[in-house]
Design an enzyme around this catalytic site. Sequence first.
Site, PDB file in Angstrom:
ATOM      1  N   PRO A  62      -3.968   1.350  18.909  1.00 55.89           N
ATOM      2  CA  PRO A  62      -3.699   0.682  17.343  1.00 55.89           C
ATOM      3  C   PRO A  62      -3.733   1.369  16.229  1.00 55.89           C
ATOM      4  O   PRO A  62      -3.406   1.169  15.114  1.00 55.89           O
ATOM      5  CB  PRO A  62      -4.793  -0.347  17.394  1.00 55.89           C
ATOM      6  CG  PRO A  62      -5.688   0.108  18.457  1.00 55.89           C
ATOM      7  CD  PRO A  62      -5.099   0.831  19.492  1.00 55.89           C
ATOM      8  N   HIS A  90       0.688  -1.129  -0.184  1.00 62.46           N
ATOM      9  CA  HIS A  90       0.124   0.034  -0.045  1.00 62.46           C
ATOM     10  C   HIS A  90       1.035   1.151  -0.040  1.00 62.46           C
ATOM     11  O   HIS A  90       1.560   1.597   0.740  1.00 62.46           O
ATOM     12  CB  HIS A  90      -0.987   0.142   1.135  1.00 62.46           C
ATOM     13  CG  HIS A  90      -2.108  -0.947   1.038  1.00 62.46           C
ATOM     14  ND1 HIS A  90      -3.287  -0.748   1.842  1.00 62.46           N
ATOM     15  CD2 HIS A  90      -2.024  -1.860   0.381  1.00 62.46           C
ATOM     16  CE1 HIS A  90      -4.162  -1.624   1.506  1.00 62.46           C
ATOM     17  NE2 HIS A  90      -3.503  -2.472   0.493  1.00 62.46           N
ATOM     18  N   LYS A 147       1.301   0.759  15.066  1.00 65.68           N
ATOM     19  CA  LYS A 147       2.796   0.695  15.100  1.00 65.68           C
ATOM     20  C   LYS A 147       3.114  -0.501  16.179  1.00 65.68           C
ATOM     21  O   LYS A 147       4.423  -0.853  16.406  1.00 65.68           O
ATOM     22  CB  LYS A 147       3.041   1.711  16.009  1.00 65.68           C
ATOM     23  CG  LYS A 147       3.042   3.059  15.141  1.00 65.68           C
ATOM     24  CD  LYS A 147       4.303   3.119  14.069  1.00 65.68           C
ATOM     25  CE  LYS A 147       4.348   4.336  13.284  1.00 65.68           C
ATOM     26  NZ  LYS A 147       4.258   3.698  11.565  1.00 65.68           N
ATOM     27  N   TYR A 200      -9.131   5.620   7.155  1.00 71.05           N
ATOM     28  CA  TYR A 200      -9.356   5.910   8.460  1.00 71.05           C
ATOM     29  C   TYR A 200     -10.278   7.060   8.560  1.00 71.05           C
ATOM     30  O   TYR A 200     -10.271   8.120   8.065  1.00 71.05           O
ATOM     31  CB  TYR A 200      -8.002   6.411   8.972  1.00 71.05           C
ATOM     32  CG  TYR A 200      -6.841   5.495   9.277  1.00 71.05           C
ATOM     33  CD1 TYR A 200      -6.619   4.713  10.520  1.00 71.05           C
ATOM     34  CD2 TYR A 200      -6.155   4.934   8.280  1.00 71.05           C
ATOM     35  CE1 TYR A 200      -5.732   3.884  10.714  1.00 71.05           C
ATOM     36  CE2 TYR A 200      -5.110   4.045   8.479  1.00 71.05           C
ATOM     37  CZ  TYR A 200      -5.015   3.568   9.870  1.00 71.05           C
ATOM     38  OH  TYR A 200      -3.844   2.547   9.787  1.00 71.05           O
ATOM     39  N   TYR A 233       3.856   7.332   9.549  1.00 66.03           N
ATOM     40  CA  TYR A 233       2.954   6.143   9.316  1.00 66.03           C
ATOM     41  C   TYR A 233       3.898   5.021   8.843  1.00 66.03           C
ATOM     42  O   TYR A 233       3.672   4.023   8.996  1.00 66.03           O
ATOM     43  CB  TYR A 233       1.866   6.618   8.409  1.00 66.03           C
ATOM     44  CG  TYR A 233       0.950   5.405   8.299  1.00 66.03           C
ATOM     45  CD1 TYR A 233      -0.101   5.512   9.110  1.00 66.03           C
ATOM     46  CD2 TYR A 233       0.922   4.511   7.270  1.00 66.03           C
ATOM     47  CE1 TYR A 233      -0.988   4.381   9.410  1.00 66.03           C
ATOM     48  CE2 TYR A 233      -0.126   3.180   7.280  1.00 66.03           C
ATOM     49  CZ  TYR A 233      -0.942   3.398   8.113  1.00 66.03           C
ATOM     50  OH  TYR A 233      -1.853   2.098   8.405  1.00 66.03           O
TER      51      TYR A 233
HETATM   52  P1  FAD Z   1       2.153 -10.983  22.068  1.00 64.92           P
HETATM   53  O1  FAD Z   1       1.640 -10.815  20.664  1.00 64.92           O
HETATM   54  O2  FAD Z   1       1.244 -10.492  23.243  1.00 64.92           O
HETATM   55  O3  FAD Z   1       2.801 -12.094  22.426  1.00 64.92           O
HETATM   56  C1  FAD Z   1       3.042 -12.417  23.989  1.00 64.92           C
HETATM   57  C2  FAD Z   1       3.213 -14.043  23.876  1.00 64.92           C
HETATM   58  O4  FAD Z   1       3.683 -14.387  25.377  1.00 64.92           O
HETATM   59  C3  FAD Z   1       1.552 -14.713  23.997  1.00 64.92           C
HETATM   60  O5  FAD Z   1       1.703 -15.514  22.914  1.00 64.92           O
HETATM   61  C4  FAD Z   1       1.270 -15.115  25.205  1.00 64.92           C
HETATM   62  O6  FAD Z   1       0.469 -16.018  25.392  1.00 64.92           O
HETATM   63  C5  FAD Z   1       2.770 -15.280  26.028  1.00 64.92           C
HETATM   64  N1  FAD Z   1       2.728 -15.168  27.362  1.00 64.92           N
HETATM   65  C6  FAD Z   1       2.079 -14.229  28.077  1.00 64.92           C
HETATM   66  N2  FAD Z   1       2.273 -14.521  29.522  1.00 64.92           N
HETATM   67  C7  FAD Z   1       3.329 -15.484  29.560  1.00 64.92           C
HETATM   68  C8  FAD Z   1       3.879 -16.215  30.505  1.00 64.92           C
HETATM   69  N3  FAD Z   1       3.682 -15.963  31.797  1.00 64.92           N
HETATM   70  N4  FAD Z   1       4.667 -17.247  30.319  1.00 64.92           N
HETATM   71  C9  FAD Z   1       4.965 -17.639  29.000  1.00 64.92           C
HETATM   72  N5  FAD Z   1       4.456 -16.999  27.995  1.00 64.92           N
HETATM   73  C10 FAD Z   1       3.547 -16.065  28.246  1.00 64.92           C
HETATM   74  N6  FAD Z   1       0.416  -3.474  15.594  1.00 64.92           N
HETATM   75  C11 FAD Z   1       1.032  -3.120  14.323  1.00 64.92           C
HETATM   76  O7  FAD Z   1       2.006  -3.017  14.394  1.00 64.92           O
HETATM   77  N7  FAD Z   1      -0.088  -2.723  13.354  1.00 64.92           N
HETATM   78  C12 FAD Z   1      -1.356  -3.202  13.390  1.00 64.92           C
HETATM   79  O8  FAD Z   1      -2.032  -3.088  12.590  1.00 64.92           O
HETATM   80  C13 FAD Z   1      -1.806  -3.426  14.648  1.00 64.92           C
HETATM   81  N8  FAD Z   1      -3.085  -3.775  14.808  1.00 64.92           N
HETATM   82  C14 FAD Z   1      -3.554  -4.083  16.111  1.00 64.92           C
HETATM   83  C15 FAD Z   1      -4.940  -4.287  16.116  1.00 64.92           C
HETATM   84  C16 FAD Z   1      -5.396  -4.714  17.353  1.00 64.92           C
HETATM   85  C17 FAD Z   1      -6.996  -4.976  17.849  1.00 64.92           C
HETATM   86  C18 FAD Z   1      -4.617  -5.139  18.585  1.00 64.92           C
HETATM   87  C19 FAD Z   1      -5.210  -5.675  19.802  1.00 64.92           C
HETATM   88  C20 FAD Z   1      -3.255  -4.780  18.361  1.00 64.92           C
HETATM   89  C21 FAD Z   1      -2.731  -4.470  17.084  1.00 64.92           C
HETATM   90  N9  FAD Z   1      -1.320  -4.261  17.155  1.00 64.92           N
HETATM   91  C22 FAD Z   1      -0.776  -3.820  15.916  1.00 64.92           C
HETATM   92  C23 FAD Z   1      -0.513  -4.379  18.104  1.00 64.92           C
HETATM   93  C24 FAD Z   1       0.261  -5.988  17.967  1.00 64.92           C
HETATM   94  O9  FAD Z   1      -0.762  -6.908  17.846  1.00 64.92           O
HETATM   95  C25 FAD Z   1       1.274  -6.087  19.094  1.00 64.92           C
HETATM   96  O10 FAD Z   1       1.969  -5.124  19.333  1.00 64.92           O
HETATM   97  C26 FAD Z   1       1.817  -7.513  18.885  1.00 64.92           C
HETATM   98  O11 FAD Z   1       1.158  -8.706  19.168  1.00 64.92           O
HETATM   99  C27 FAD Z   1       3.109  -7.524  19.887  1.00 64.92           C
HETATM  100  O12 FAD Z   1       3.677  -8.829  19.813  1.00 64.92           O
HETATM  101  P2  FAD Z   1       4.506  -9.423  21.123  1.00 64.92           P
HETATM  102  O13 FAD Z   1       4.835 -10.714  20.597  1.00 64.92           O
HETATM  103  O14 FAD Z   1       5.534  -8.451  21.754  1.00 64.92           O
HETATM  104  O15 FAD Z   1       3.301  -9.785  22.234  1.00 64.92           O
HETATM  105  C1  DHB Z   2      -5.291  -2.712  11.186  1.00 64.01           C
HETATM  106  C2  DHB Z   2      -5.213  -2.349  12.472  1.00 64.01           C
HETATM  107  C3  DHB Z   2      -4.700  -1.094  13.036  1.00 64.01           C
HETATM  108  O1  DHB Z   2      -4.572  -0.896  14.194  1.00 64.01           O
HETATM  109  C4  DHB Z   2      -4.424  -0.031  11.867  1.00 64.01           C
HETATM  110  O2  DHB Z   2      -4.072   1.107  12.194  1.00 64.01           O
HETATM  111  C5  DHB Z   2      -4.339  -0.553  10.683  1.00 64.01           C
HETATM  112  C6  DHB Z   2      -4.711  -2.058  10.279  1.00 64.01           C
HETATM  113  C7  DHB Z   2      -5.563  -4.282  10.761  1.00 64.01           C
HETATM  114  O3  DHB Z   2      -5.858  -4.762  11.747  1.00 64.01           O
HETATM  115  O4  DHB Z   2      -5.719  -4.445   9.585  1.00 64.01           O
END
Ligand code: FAD
Ligand code: DHB
Length: 394
Positions: free
Chosen positions: A293, A72, A297, A201, A385
């Site tokens: 979100p 995109h 980022k 958005y 962005y």
């Molecule tokens: P997590 O994905 O939370 O992984 C952590 C892992 O640790 C999990 O599997 C969990 O089960 C495990 N864990 C937890 N506690 C323990 C424990 N005590 N012992 C062992 N394991 C444990 N980011 C973007 O960049 N772009 C987007 O478009 C975007 N959209 C989003 C939309 C939504 C609705 C949400 C909720 C988030 C969005 N994010 C987005 C954010 C992104 O999903 C997170 O930043 C990302 O998942 C972070 O990854 P992580 O591995 O650090 O944490």
């Molecule tokens: C999505 C989530 C976001 O938070 C965003 O800013 C853009 C896209 C997604 O889940 O596709």
Amino acid sequence: TRTQVAIVGAGPSGLLLGQLLFKAGIDAIIVERQSGDYVLSRIRAGVLEQVTMDLLDEAGVGQRMHAEGLIHGGFDLLFKGARHRIDMNKLTGGKNVIVYGQTEVTRDLMDARQAAGLPTVYEAENVQVHDFDSAKPRVTYEKNGQLHTIECDFIAGCDGFHGVCRASAPKSAIKEFEKVYPFGWLGVLSDTPPVHHELIYANSTRGFALCSQRSATRSRYYLQVPLTDKVEQWSDEAFWAELRNRLDPEAREHLVTGPSIEKSIAPLRSFVTEPMRFGRMFLAGDAAHIVPPTGAKGLNLAATDVKYLSSAFIAYYMDKTEAGIDAYSERCLRRIWRAERFSWWFTSLMHNFPENGDIGQKFQDAELDYLIHSEAGSRTMAENYVGLPLNFGE
Ligand code: FAD
Ligand code: DHB
């Protein structure tokens, strides 16, 4: 068991770290509380920055992303019922983002890890981190009623916002910054063609809406909802009706609806932990910080933390220097605060804040008007962005 780096959490952060360390010949074990299927069932991020794409390539897992991801070069901002395109590609001298779901990134990393025969313990209970203030840290967990111990050089806390690692840092050594927003995002995934070929958005008087996608046949939509709403209150019909109400006439007409295949509500928060290192334990990704979100980022920040952390470990083992380890926290935090600021700003600009009154909406309209009609304004938006380069400011 003994390993060099014990990684807690098999989300995108933990899995990417595992892969980058493996490529460098450093041993790691990942311990995850949930099952692999459960991790894959969490529908979250959808937008990857160029630096994240580059890191997935470096980890050797970029193949499917390049084949299936959607490049995109722009997105639409909708306000006062009209859409305006931000031409990211043009405004940033050729940079893009790619739409490729977090579940796909996770699956690619899991597959690569399995193919390489690297150890991951799923469904580990009562995971605990010990003695990271000494030269001999340990991670313990229980599985099938048995206690297991992993001795290691370092612990990587990749266990997300509700994980055990940050919670185990000494209270006197940690400072947390937090802002909780007075609304959440209701998300729906559906096997319907996206309403538009790029993201929309939307700022509307009824609240924020986001039209995103996963492929030409799968859409992801979000609505700003009160924190008190429960997902059970929202039928598919109610969701589509409300989304339609927040869109412009053309999008309204083009919106294809269908049964939801996932529906969930996520709270919005800005959160940062300082520092991100406690002796021989390092936090990365959502374990250390959360962004609302809106700016897409979260996953991208997690990926860059992990890049800085893997580089620090590689320098420690290969070049026998602790410089990278010592610089880790500061290096991450500078980039994190830049993304935190952008995510907070974009969230404030696009959502409904009734407590700010009619004048609040007028300020938003004027700022959006400026962003659209000033090249400097549009470029500021685009530059943030698409994301900062890894070595920004160096
Ligand atoms: P997590 O994905 O939370 O992984 C952590 C892992 O640790 C999990 O599997 C969990 O089960 C495990 N864990 C937890 N506690 C323990 C424990 N005590 N012992 C062992 N394991 C444990 N980011 C973007 O960049 N772009 C987007 O478009 C975007 N959209 C989003 C939309 C939504 C609705 C949400 C909720 C988030 C969005 N994010 C987005 C954010 C992104 O999903 C997170 O930043 C990302 O998942 C972070 O990854 P992580 O591995 O650090 O944490
Ligand atoms: C999505 C989530 C976001 O938070 C965003 O800013 C853009 C896209 C997604 O889940 O596709």
